[in-house]
Design a protein around this motif. Sequence first.
Motif: not given
Length: 221
Positions: A103-104, A132, A155, A158, A191
């Motif tokens: 993901d990252k 993150e 969510k 993201t 974020t």
Amino acid sequence: MTGVSASAGGGTGRPAPGGKLGAAAVNEASLWNIANILTMVRLVLVPGFVVLMLQDGGYDPAWRAWAWAAFAVAMITDIFDGHLARTYNLVTDFGKIADPIADKAIMAAGLICLSALGDLPWWVTAVILFRELGITLMRFWVIRHGVIPASRGGKMKTLAQGTAVGMYVLALTGALATLRFWVMALAVVLTVLTGLDYVRQAIVLRRKGLAAERAAAGEER
């Protein structure tokens, strides 16, 4: 499976004593479930995305479109692999480690490429990646006390990040170029806010965990 059983029983077709080899074979096979395969695909897409993104200096609309396609596939597999793992009990140690890394990695690749090409300010990339990385380290800090579940805000964060980066990867102009600026602004706000909320929850969880450990130690004495 037949070959494994035969070898486990010394060629007699009977399982090995205690079934240890058979269990090991099952565990090894479980690594190659659909959820983990999707995670592996996402990891492979990261270098592919970077190559496509930087072709012809990084400004060719056609190559950027192909890069967007790779990025979109990576984000879609991110949705499905976690859902499949939870729904069909396909959670493995590999998946627990590889999924967040994948993901990252794809998000970091997109942000760094965009900033390197001058399409996105470096401070935006720094804020998102710092958050993150910080949250990942925070998870290790509190993991023995419990797990903080994904929130609705997380969510949304993201989704906003993926949408914003995807829009920046495409060679958009006019109103769409203006829209992507505001989507990225929303992503940055979410974020920061979700990051602060995660820190708050981690501190509370750790305090409760330490208090429970002290209480248990007091009862033993």
